[in-house]
Enzyme design. Structure first.
Site, short mmCIF file in Angstrom:
data_model
loop_
_atom_site.label_atom_id
_atom_site.label_comp_id
_atom_site.label_asym_id
_atom_site.label_seq_id
_atom_site.Cartn_x
_atom_site.Cartn_y
_atom_site.Cartn_z
CD GLU A 190 -11.90 -1.06 -5.94
OE1 GLU A 190 -10.68 -1.22 -5.79
OE2 GLU A 190 -12.76 -1.62 -5.23
CD GLU B 215 -13.36 -1.57 0.96
OE1 GLU B 215 -12.92 -2.74 0.93
OE2 GLU B 215 -13.33 -0.82 -0.03
CE LYS C 211 -14.86 -5.30 -0.32
NZ LYS C 211 -14.85 -4.01 -1.04
CE LYS D 164 -10.39 -7.28 -1.39
NZ LYS D 164 -10.71 -6.20 -2.35
CG ASP E 56 -13.61 -6.68 -4.35
OD1 ASP E 56 -13.64 -6.83 -5.58
OD2 ASP E 56 -13.04 -5.73 -3.79
CG ASP F 283 -10.36 5.29 -5.15
OD1 ASP F 283 -10.13 4.34 -4.40
OD2 ASP F 283 -9.54 6.20 -5.38
CD GLU G 201 -15.98 -3.90 -4.19
OE1 GLU G 201 -14.95 -3.19 -4.19
OE2 GLU G 201 -16.63 -4.17 -3.15
CE1 TYR H 263 -3.53 -2.35 -0.26
CE2 TYR H 263 -4.35 -1.55 1.85
CZ TYR H 263 -4.51 -2.32 0.71
OH TYR H 263 -5.66 -3.04 0.55
CG HIS I 44 -12.11 1.39 -3.05
ND1 HIS I 44 -10.97 2.07 -3.42
CD2 HIS I 44 -11.70 0.17 -2.63
CE1 HIS I 44 -9.92 1.29 -3.24
NE2 HIS I 44 -10.33 0.14 -2.76
#
Length: 427
Positions: free
Chosen positions: A302, A383, A219, A221, A249, A325, A275, A32, A352
């Site tokens: 997003e 989120e 949520k 993945k 997602d 986003d 998503e 990130y 998002h």
């Protein structure tokens, strides 16, 4: 009168790939990151405008270089001229034909423009002594609409329609502001859902997020292996019970036929949405999926590049839940247009967030929408993931599953450089 004296960028990269935080079917090892920008002026008020673009590692330097390149045009310019007429700032940056050619109005240059425009709005909000959500909500409808670019949108939303939406939003606005300040805005958690987590870790975090933090939706993945997805969804549903909403997602991993076949195995789990089931530019594909998996709603947005893409998705009824986003498009003005389009087409918006600074930034727009555009929180939530908040001057606060409304002046993106300095990428 004051002028812009410096535009400075920082390349922050946090090693989240080491813990698999952020991992999904398309992005297995994200770091990130934030291409962070400060806009300095010679006014002696100590105010610095901040903005950023969120990325997941390599390529962050490209965004920083784009910000450095396009922001040179701002040096020496009168700040008040921009703050009094924010449309002029949009026109100067978005209308730069040589840079626009690289998009047009999408990609790295467009996101870089968004970071700088966000920093200018940050200055405007700080000088007004208001958080950005309140500054936007308390602007007169005609004033706010005058900052917006309706080119390519008038077949779906005209300036006079936008003005009327905002005029209607004046009714009950003060009561909604008071309610927001008292109760906050609903959030949902993705903390348990990363694809790289073991089942035990997923279950443990899901319990904490719902039972301790109070989130009413989580949520997960999906998209790497259908049997794994079914097992994890069953564990998650058993863990959180029937009263907590459960979304999934896929992060764009499927082709359209594959998405339909895969998602139709999920109907037993009462999903809030699925998503990004396919490529984020595929309008017809999303519409086809949405019809084929009904009643599970499709959510996307997003990674949508600009307001024109949102317009077309809405015109084709290609999703049930619209996502935005804070750093994908060209700053606050384009995001305001996205919310106005959602209101026109009667779609709920669930932003998002979760990456570096995204929670801090995007909540301002959801709260603006509640106060001045949609007037409702029904079905809407932001989120949330607990990542890198400690590096911000005013970090996101969660209380009983709700985002606490920011009260500090500005857009919420100002970082404490000293605490994050060790994560500056130096090549």
């Amino acid at each position: 009168m004051s002028t812009i004296t410096k535009v400075q960028t920082y390349d922050f990269r946090f090693p989240t790939s080491q813990t698999l935080s952020g991992s999904d079917a398309m992005n297995p090892d994200p770091d990130y990151s934030a291409a962070y920008v400060e806009v300095h002026t010679n006014k002696d008020d100590g105010i610095v405008g901040t903005g950023f673009v969120f990325t997941i590692g390599r390529g962050n330097d490209v965004v920083c270089r784009a910000i450095d390149s396009m922001s040179q045009v701002l040096l020496g310019r009168n700040v008040e001229d921009f703050l009094d007429n924010m449309r002029s700032a949009w026109d100067l940056l978005v209308g730069d034909s040589q840079l626009r050619w690289l998009g047009p109005e999408k990609g790295v240059e467009h996101m870089a423009i968004g970071a700088v425009l966000s920093a200018l709005w940050d200055i405007k909000a700080k000088r007004a002594g208001k958080p950005l959500w309140r500054l936007l909500a308390e602007m007169e409808p005609e004033e706010l609409v005058s900052t917006l670019d309706f080119r390519y949108l008038t077949d779906a939303l005209r300036p006079e329609e936008a003005t009327e939406i905002l005029r209607q939003g004046q009714e009950g606005k003060e009561e909604r502001i008071k309610y927001l300040l008292k109760n906050g805005y609903p959030g949902y958690s993705t903390a348990a859902g990363w694809l790289g987590y073991a089942d035990e870790k997923m279950v443990e975090i899901a319990k904490k997020e719902t039972q301790e933090k109070g989130f009413k939706q989580i949520k997960l993945k999906v998209g790497h292996n259908v049997d794994d997805d079914l097992r994890r969804l069953a564990l998650a549903r058993e863990t959180v019970g029937p009263e907590v909403r459960l979304a999934v997602d896929a992060n764009q991993v499927w082709d359209v036929p594959e998405a339909i076949e895969w998602i139709n195995k999920f109907h037993d789990f009462d999903l809030a949405w699925v998503e990004e089931p396919t490529n984020p530019d595929d309008i017809i594909g999303h519409a086809t999926i949405a019809r084929a998996i009904n009643p599970i709603p499709v959510a996307t947005g997003e990674q949508m590049q600009n307001r024109i893409m949102f317009k077309q998705f809405l015109q084709e009824n290609a999703f049930g839940v619209m996502q935005i986003d804070a750093t994908r498009v060209a700053g606050p003005q384009e995001i305001v247009l996205e919310y106005l389009l959602a209101k026109k087409f009667n779609k709920i918006v669930c932003p998002h967030a979760g990456g570096v600074g995204l929670c801090e930034a995007v909540c301002h727009f959801a709260m603006f929408d509640y106060c001045a555009v949609s007037g409702t929180m029904d079905g809407r939530m932001i989120e949330y993931v607990d990542n890198q908040h400690e590096y911000f001057v005013h970090p996101t606060e969660i209380l009983n599953g709700n985002y606490v409304a920011p009260t500090a002046p500005g857009n919420g993106t100002e970082m404490t450089i000293e605490t994050a300095e060790k994560y500056i990428y130096r090549g």
